[in-house]
Design a protein around this motif. Structure first.
Motif, PDB file in Angstrom:
ATOM      1  N   GLY A 201      11.798  67.122  66.868  1.00 42.11           N
ATOM      2  CA  GLY A 201      10.808  66.162  66.407  1.00 42.11           C
ATOM      3  C   GLY A 201      10.898  64.796  67.060  1.00 42.11           C
ATOM      4  N   GLN A 202      11.891  64.581  67.917  1.00 40.35           N
ATOM      5  CA  GLN A 202      12.036  63.301  68.596  1.00 40.35           C
ATOM      6  C   GLN A 202      11.678  63.451  70.074  1.00 40.35           C
ATOM      7  N   LYS A 203      10.852  62.543  70.570  1.00 44.99           N
ATOM      8  CA  LYS A 203      10.432  62.597  71.970  1.00 44.99           C
ATOM      9  C   LYS A 203      11.548  62.135  72.903  1.00 44.99           C
ATOM     10  N   GLU A 204      12.233  61.073  72.518  1.00 45.38           N
ATOM     11  CA  GLU A 204      13.276  60.526  73.381  1.00 45.38           C
ATOM     12  C   GLU A 204      14.538  61.391  73.309  1.00 45.38           C
ATOM     13  N   ARG A 205      15.119  61.607  74.468  1.00 44.88           N
ATOM     14  CA  ARG A 205      16.347  62.381  74.528  1.00 44.88           C
ATOM     15  C   ARG A 205      17.558  61.483  74.270  1.00 44.88           C
ATOM     16  N   VAL A 206      18.516  62.010  73.540  1.00 40.93           N
ATOM     17  CA  VAL A 206      19.765  61.291  73.344  1.00 40.93           C
ATOM     18  C   VAL A 206      20.556  61.291  74.647  1.00 40.93           C
TER      19      VAL A 206
ATOM     20  N   ASN B 118      25.279  51.312  67.756  1.00 44.30           N
ATOM     21  CA  ASN B 118      24.684  52.332  66.900  1.00 44.30           C
ATOM     22  C   ASN B 118      23.529  53.018  67.613  1.00 44.30           C
ATOM     23  N   GLY B 119      23.472  54.334  67.492  1.00 44.41           N
ATOM     24  CA  GLY B 119      22.355  55.076  68.062  1.00 44.41           C
ATOM     25  C   GLY B 119      22.474  55.399  69.534  1.00 44.41           C
ATOM     26  N   THR B 120      23.646  55.188  70.122  1.00 42.86           N
ATOM     27  CA  THR B 120      23.802  55.471  71.553  1.00 42.86           C
ATOM     28  C   THR B 120      24.332  56.875  71.822  1.00 42.86           C
ATOM     29  N   GLY B 121      24.595  57.656  70.776  1.00 42.13           N
ATOM     30  CA  GLY B 121      24.940  59.064  70.980  1.00 42.13           C
ATOM     31  C   GLY B 121      26.410  59.409  70.868  1.00 42.13           C
TER      32      GLY B 121
ATOM     33  N   PRO C   5      23.230  71.941  73.681  1.00 45.80           N
ATOM     34  CA  PRO C   5      22.395  71.216  74.652  1.00 45.80           C
ATOM     35  C   PRO C   5      21.157  72.020  75.016  1.00 45.80           C
ATOM     36  N   GLN C   6      20.061  71.305  75.290  1.00 48.91           N
ATOM     37  CA  GLN C   6      18.848  71.988  75.752  1.00 48.91           C
ATOM     38  C   GLN C   6      18.931  72.332  77.240  1.00 48.91           C
ATOM     39  N   ALA C   7      19.780  71.605  77.962  1.00 46.75           N
ATOM     40  CA  ALA C   7      19.977  71.869  79.389  1.00 46.75           C
ATOM     41  C   ALA C   7      21.394  71.460  79.752  1.00 46.75           C
ATOM     42  N   GLY C   8      21.881  72.016  80.861  1.00 46.87           N
ATOM     43  CA  GLY C   8      23.240  71.710  81.275  1.00 46.87           C
ATOM     44  C   GLY C   8      24.264  72.454  80.433  1.00 46.87           C
ATOM     45  N   SER C   9      25.509  72.003  80.504  1.00 43.47           N
ATOM     46  CA  SER C   9      26.577  72.714  79.804  1.00 43.47           C
ATOM     47  C   SER C   9      27.641  71.757  79.297  1.00 43.47           C
ATOM     48  N   VAL C  10      28.309  72.203  78.232  1.00 44.59           N
ATOM     49  CA  VAL C  10      29.469  71.502  77.687  1.00 44.59           C
ATOM     50  C   VAL C  10      30.575  72.533  77.552  1.00 44.59           C
TER      51      VAL C  10
ATOM     52  N   LEU D 249      35.684  54.889  77.288  1.00 38.81           N
ATOM     53  CA  LEU D 249      34.341  55.358  77.622  1.00 38.81           C
ATOM     54  C   LEU D 249      33.349  54.518  76.830  1.00 38.81           C
ATOM     55  N   MET D 250      32.332  53.969  77.517  1.00 39.31           N
ATOM     56  CA  MET D 250      31.295  53.188  76.840  1.00 39.31           C
ATOM     57  C   MET D 250      29.935  53.803  77.113  1.00 39.31           C
ATOM     58  N   LEU D 251      29.228  54.126  76.023  1.00 43.86           N
ATOM     59  CA  LEU D 251      27.913  54.762  76.119  1.00 43.86           C
ATOM     60  C   LEU D 251      26.804  53.762  75.815  1.00 43.86           C
ATOM     61  N   ASN D 252      25.656  53.964  76.464  1.00 43.45           N
ATOM     62  CA  ASN D 252      24.468  53.190  76.139  1.00 43.45           C
ATOM     63  C   ASN D 252      23.231  53.989  76.524  1.00 43.45           C
ATOM     64  N   GLN D 253      22.629  54.653  75.528  1.00 38.00           N
ATOM     65  CA  GLN D 253      21.368  55.362  75.722  1.00 38.00           C
ATOM     66  C   GLN D 253      21.368  56.249  76.972  1.00 38.00           C
TER      67      GLN D 253
END
Length: 272
Positions: free
Chosen positions: A13-18, A38-41, A55-60, A199-203
């Motif tokens: 339901g969300q257009k933007e990908r995390v 907050n909200g950066t995943g 994941p919808q694509a790629g691998s973990v 590790l620092m995440l941002n969108q």
């Protein structure tokens, strides 16, 4: 130990990908700090590594096994302490009887040692504990599983100041040489003395991926007078003077990393 390759993920339901084409490699036998607004995943990434999201694509992959397959052999080598959780209304003894068999390397002795560090005993009724006590019990169980990968999401939330200090000591004393720990947190001062790697995440973007030693080799974190601001990359006024992050000069002594200053400098684009 963990390989994330070109991974994309979005919630229904969300257009933007995390995450969109996100890649990351995590090595074993280190303590990683996972930081971000907050909200950066951050939590989403932990759930993807744990195989709770796909994941919808790629691998973990963890130890060359895709985590979304949820194979028993992989699950017994990882444990996630989420930010919010519930423990069943039963005794700790019964909880251990039910849950410990899923983790072949579980150590009752280690769990009791962790509980003792937190000033708790093993004869507990989980339904009668406060949220802070439940967190201490759950973290004690998590450390006792002896999994190769241990993930903690905001582990110091709900802990008082003495308990936060004891948390750091307990993790340091009970981490095995083969274990990798990932700690996602906003409370950077609670964990900065524990970490080997930042590790620092941002969108969808990894802003920083560096060892603590690499950061100490390149920068110093200290207090300076307004007349001593040469080489300063980022500064914040405090009652003790200006708290600064500056380039480290040849022969200058190492300083402990101030994660709050580092985080603010990185998110403002002053450090890459």
């Amino acid at each position: 130990m963990i390989e994330v390759k070109n991974m994309s993920f979005s919630y229904p339901g969300q257009k933007e990908r995390v995450f969109d084409g996100f890649s990351l490699r995590i090595e074993e036998s280190k303590i990683y700090g996972l930081l971000g607004k907050n909200g950066t995943g951050k939590s989403t990434l932990l759930y993807l590594i744990a195989g709770l999201l796909r994941p919808q694509a790629g691998s973990v992959c963890c130890c060359d096994t895709a985590t979304d397959k949820r194979y028993a052999e992989a699950l017994e080598e990882m444990f996630l302490v989420p930010e919010e959780f519930e423990l069943p209304a039963m005794t700790l003894k019964r909880y251990v009887e039910l849950m410990a068999p899923f983790y072949p390397k579980f150590s009752q002795e280690r769990m009791e040692a962790c509980l003792k560090d937190f000033e708790l005993t093993a004869d507990l009724d989980l339904g009668a504990l406060s949220m802070g006590q439940k967190k201490k019990v759950f973290m004690s169980f998590a450390l006792a599983t002896n999994t190769r990968l241990l993930m903690m999401d905001e582990p110091t939330n709900g802990l008082d100041i003495p308990s936060k200090s004891q948390f750091r000591k307990t993790v340091a004393q009970n981490m095995s040489d083969e274990q990798t720990i990932i700690i996602s947190t906003h409370q950077v001062h609670d964990v900065e003395a524990l970490l080997d790697h930042i590790l620092m995440l941002n969108q969808c973007e990894l802003l920083l991926n560096a060892s603590v030693q690499e950061i100490m080799d390149k920068y110093v974190f200290e207090y300076r007078l307004p007349s001593e601001m040469d080489g300063v990359l980022y500064a914040e006024p405090t009652l003790q003077g200006n708290a600064v992050m500056a380039l480290r000069c040849d022969g200058q002594a190492e300083t402990q990393v101030n994660l709050e200053l580092l985080f603010n400098a990185v998110t403002k684009g002053l450090v890459k």
